[in-house]
Write a protein that holds these residues in place. Structure first.
Motif, PDB file in Angstrom:
ATOM      1  N   ALA A 186      20.437  -7.956  31.633  1.00  0.00           N
ATOM      2  CA  ALA A 186      20.750  -8.019  30.193  1.00  0.00           C
ATOM      3  C   ALA A 186      19.593  -7.461  29.372  1.00  0.00           C
ATOM      4  N   LEU A 187      18.371  -7.918  29.693  1.00  0.00           N
ATOM      5  CA  LEU A 187      17.202  -7.447  28.936  1.00  0.00           C
ATOM      6  C   LEU A 187      16.975  -5.957  29.162  1.00  0.00           C
ATOM      7  N   HIS A 188      17.155  -5.530  30.412  1.00  0.00           N
ATOM      8  CA  HIS A 188      16.964  -4.124  30.711  1.00  0.00           C
ATOM      9  C   HIS A 188      17.994  -3.250  29.982  1.00  0.00           C
ATOM     10  N   GLY A 189      19.222  -3.713  29.898  1.00  0.00           N
ATOM     11  CA  GLY A 189      20.246  -2.962  29.179  1.00  0.00           C
ATOM     12  C   GLY A 189      19.929  -2.854  27.699  1.00  0.00           C
ATOM     13  N   ASN A 190      19.456  -3.965  27.122  1.00  0.00           N
ATOM     14  CA  ASN A 190      19.083  -3.903  25.689  1.00  0.00           C
ATOM     15  C   ASN A 190      17.921  -2.944  25.459  1.00  0.00           C
ATOM     16  N   ALA A 191      16.965  -2.947  26.386  1.00  0.00           N
ATOM     17  CA  ALA A 191      15.825  -2.038  26.243  1.00  0.00           C
ATOM     18  C   ALA A 191      16.295  -0.586  26.308  1.00  0.00           C
ATOM     19  N   GLN A 192      17.226  -0.293  27.232  1.00  0.00           N
ATOM     20  CA  GLN A 192      17.749   1.063  27.329  1.00  0.00           C
ATOM     21  C   GLN A 192      18.515   1.457  26.064  1.00  0.00           C
ATOM     22  N   ALA A 193      19.237   0.527  25.483  1.00  0.00           N
ATOM     23  CA  ALA A 193      19.958   0.818  24.227  1.00  0.00           C
ATOM     24  C   ALA A 193      18.979   1.124  23.106  1.00  0.00           C
ATOM     25  N   ILE A 194      17.876   0.327  23.069  1.00  0.00           N
ATOM     26  CA  ILE A 194      16.868   0.582  22.034  1.00  0.00           C
ATOM     27  C   ILE A 194      16.245   1.955  22.239  1.00  0.00           C
ATOM     28  N   LEU A 195      15.961   2.312  23.519  1.00  0.00           N
ATOM     29  CA  LEU A 195      15.397   3.640  23.786  1.00  0.00           C
ATOM     30  C   LEU A 195      16.352   4.741  23.339  1.00  0.00           C
ATOM     31  N   ALA A 196      17.644   4.588  23.583  1.00  0.00           N
ATOM     32  CA  ALA A 196      18.609   5.603  23.156  1.00  0.00           C
ATOM     33  C   ALA A 196      18.666   5.714  21.641  1.00  0.00           C
ATOM     34  N   MET A 197      18.678   4.583  20.969  1.00  0.00           N
ATOM     35  CA  MET A 197      18.739   4.584  19.503  1.00  0.00           C
ATOM     36  C   MET A 197      17.468   5.199  18.909  1.00  0.00           C
ATOM     37  N   THR A 198      16.315   4.831  19.467  1.00  0.00           N
ATOM     38  CA  THR A 198      15.070   5.425  18.940  1.00  0.00           C
ATOM     39  C   THR A 198      15.016   6.916  19.223  1.00  0.00           C
ATOM     40  N   GLY A 199      15.597   7.334  20.350  1.00  0.00           N
ATOM     41  CA  GLY A 199      15.664   8.777  20.609  1.00  0.00           C
ATOM     42  C   GLY A 199      16.514   9.490  19.579  1.00  0.00           C
ATOM     43  N   GLN A 200      17.660   8.857  19.239  1.00  0.00           N
ATOM     44  CA  GLN A 200      18.498   9.445  18.194  1.00  0.00           C
ATOM     45  C   GLN A 200      17.765   9.456  16.850  1.00  0.00           C
ATOM     46  N   MET A 201      17.021   8.368  16.596  1.00  0.00           N
ATOM     47  CA  MET A 201      16.260   8.313  15.351  1.00  0.00           C
ATOM     48  C   MET A 201      15.192   9.412  15.327  1.00  0.00           C
ATOM     49  N   GLN A 202      14.527   9.667  16.447  1.00  0.00           N
ATOM     50  CA  GLN A 202      13.541  10.736  16.501  1.00  0.00           C
ATOM     51  C   GLN A 202      14.191  12.102  16.245  1.00  0.00           C
TER      52      GLN A 202
END
Length: 454
Positions: free
Chosen positions: A279-295
């Motif tokens: 669960a934690l790993h999935g949330n971290a991956q979602a945050i990484l994807a969102m921050t990539g989109q933000m970048q």
């Protein structure tokens, strides 16, 4: 007459010369009339003298001595010289010279003009020949004296006429001094003088024309001053906006971009350490994807904010290709064709930025208002001028009707700031074409170093 002489001098000389010519013509008529009068006078006197001598010679009872005494007692006979000779040609008597204006004669050239041709008259007496020689010298001398007096009066009249005409013309042309002063004042860039009404219709029209011209020039000067102020304000506002864009780009890059990078770094660390916690790993991956989109979003914003300006070395053709490619991605339903002829390498950066801004504004208007399916952008350089043309197949508009939009106004101001010309060809339902002509000034090209191509 000198071609640079004053107008009043030239007119007075012309009038005086015309009067002199008329006087000369009148003098020639007077000479002809005087010559005829002298001829009639001398001819009449000669006839009377001839008749008198003939009568006297027949009353002397054939005594020559008595006839000579009678004729010598008379002397001259009415403008005729009397000569008495014997039949063998011996001169017995010649009448004395005239006493009227004795010792004076008219000039030979004048006497030649007025003296008629007379033939001597012969009268035969008892043993004598009496010859009458008509003499017009006294009549010619009277005519000469009259001519000298008339010439004096004519000269005086010509002088007075010249002075009077000069003064009259000076008075009539006096307003020209005001005109000269007003024009000099206008030449110095001051248009506040207005000429009063003049005494003549022609000068009054000239004054009215000058006043209208000065009014129009003053209005144009005021409008030009306001236009320059507006253009200066527009340039200052544009420069301020460009500075704001650069500051905003720096802040996005330094603050927001670095914050996203930090979040990605922390999230990446969490993702590595939470591989066992799905669960934690999935949330971290979602945050990484969102921050990539933000970048990616921040990068796109920075690209738009960091488009070539006065301090960017990008070439105009590269900037136009990049922007048109970005525009195609934003509006895929509109077919955009870009035509770029070879452009000068040393285009002024301000002009390059202005062309880019004009293309941006034109394409923005096409996307928002034209309802077009195709648009063409063409940029060429001819001589020392840059020609920009944007054509769409949209709905067009009435260029003479107020639109309430400021895009075209801003484009006109930008073109005017660079001393260019904007021409709009459009009609409702017929699409729109913007033709922009701009003069360009070259700036020194950067030196080519090793490893770089020109």
């Amino acid at each position: 007459m000198h071609p640079r002489a004053r107008l009043d001098t030239r007119v007075s000389l012309v009038v005086t010369l015309a009067a002199a010519v008329l006087m000369l013509f009148g003098g020639s008529l007077w000479l002809a009339a005087t010559r005829d009068a002298i001829h009639e006078e001398i001819e009449a006197a000669t006839r009377v003298a001839e008749q008198w001598v003939a009568v006297l010679s027949h009353d002397t009872n054939a005594e020559p001595t008595h006839l000579i005494q009678q004729l010598s007692a008379v002397g001259r006979v009415r403008a005729n010289t009397l000569e008495i000779s014997t039949l063998d040609g011996t001169l017995r008597y010649r009448s004395p010279a005239p006493t009227y204006k004795a010792g004076r004669d008219a000039p030979a050239w004048f006497a030649a003009l007025l003296t008629p041709d007379f033939a001597p008259r012969m009268v035969t007496g008892p043993g004598l020949q009496i010859r009458l020689l008509p003499d017009a010298s006294r009549s010619v001398l009277d005519a000469w004296d009259n001519a000298v007096a008339a010439a004096g009066w004519a000269l005086a009249i010509l002088v007075l006429l010249g002075v009077a005409v000069r003064r009259a013309i000076d008075r009539a042309l006096a307003p020209l001094t005001e005109f000269e002063a007003a024009l000099a004042h206008t030449g110095d860039g001051r248009f506040d003088i207005r000429l009063p009404r003049q005494r003549s219709l022609e000068l009054d029209r000239l004054a009215e024309g000058y006043n209208q011209m000065a009014t129009r020039l003053a209005t144009s000067l005021h409008d030009n001053a306001r236009l320059e102020e507006d253009q200066a304000f527009s340039r200052a506002l544009t420069a301020r906006l460009e500075e704001e864009r650069r500051q905003l780009a720096r802040e996005l890059h330094d603050e927001f971009g670095q914050g996203i990078t930090a979040v990605r770094a922390i999230t990446g660390a969490i993702a590595q350490k939470s591989r066992d916690d799905a669960a934690l790993h999935g949330n971290a991956q979602a945050i990484l994807a969102m921050t990539g989109q933000m970048q990616d979003g921040v990068r796109a914003i920075l690209e738009r904010l960091r488009q070539p300006g006065a301090d960017t070395p990008a070439r105009l053709d590269d900037a136009l290709r990049a922007y048109c490619a970005h525009w195609r991605g934003c509006y895929p339903a509109i077919d955009l064709q870009l035509t770029l002829a070879p452009l000068p390498v040393t285009l002024d950066a301000r002009l390059s930025l202005a062309v880019l801004r004009l293309v941006q504004e034109a394409l923005t208007n096409v996307a928002r208002h034209a309802e077009a399916t195709a648009v063409g952008v063409r940029v060429v350089s001819t001589g020392a001028r840059l020609t920009l043309s944007i054509t769409d197949n949209g709905r067009g508009f009435d260029a003479s009707a107020p639109s309430g939009r400021f895009g075209l106004t801003g484009m006109r101001e930008r073109v005017s700031a660079h001393r260019g010309h904007l021409d709009i060809i459009t009609a409702p339902g017929a699409g729109c074409t913007l033709n922009i002509d701009l003069p360009w000034a070259a700036v020194p090209a950067a030196p080519v170093t090793s490893g770089e191509s020109a």
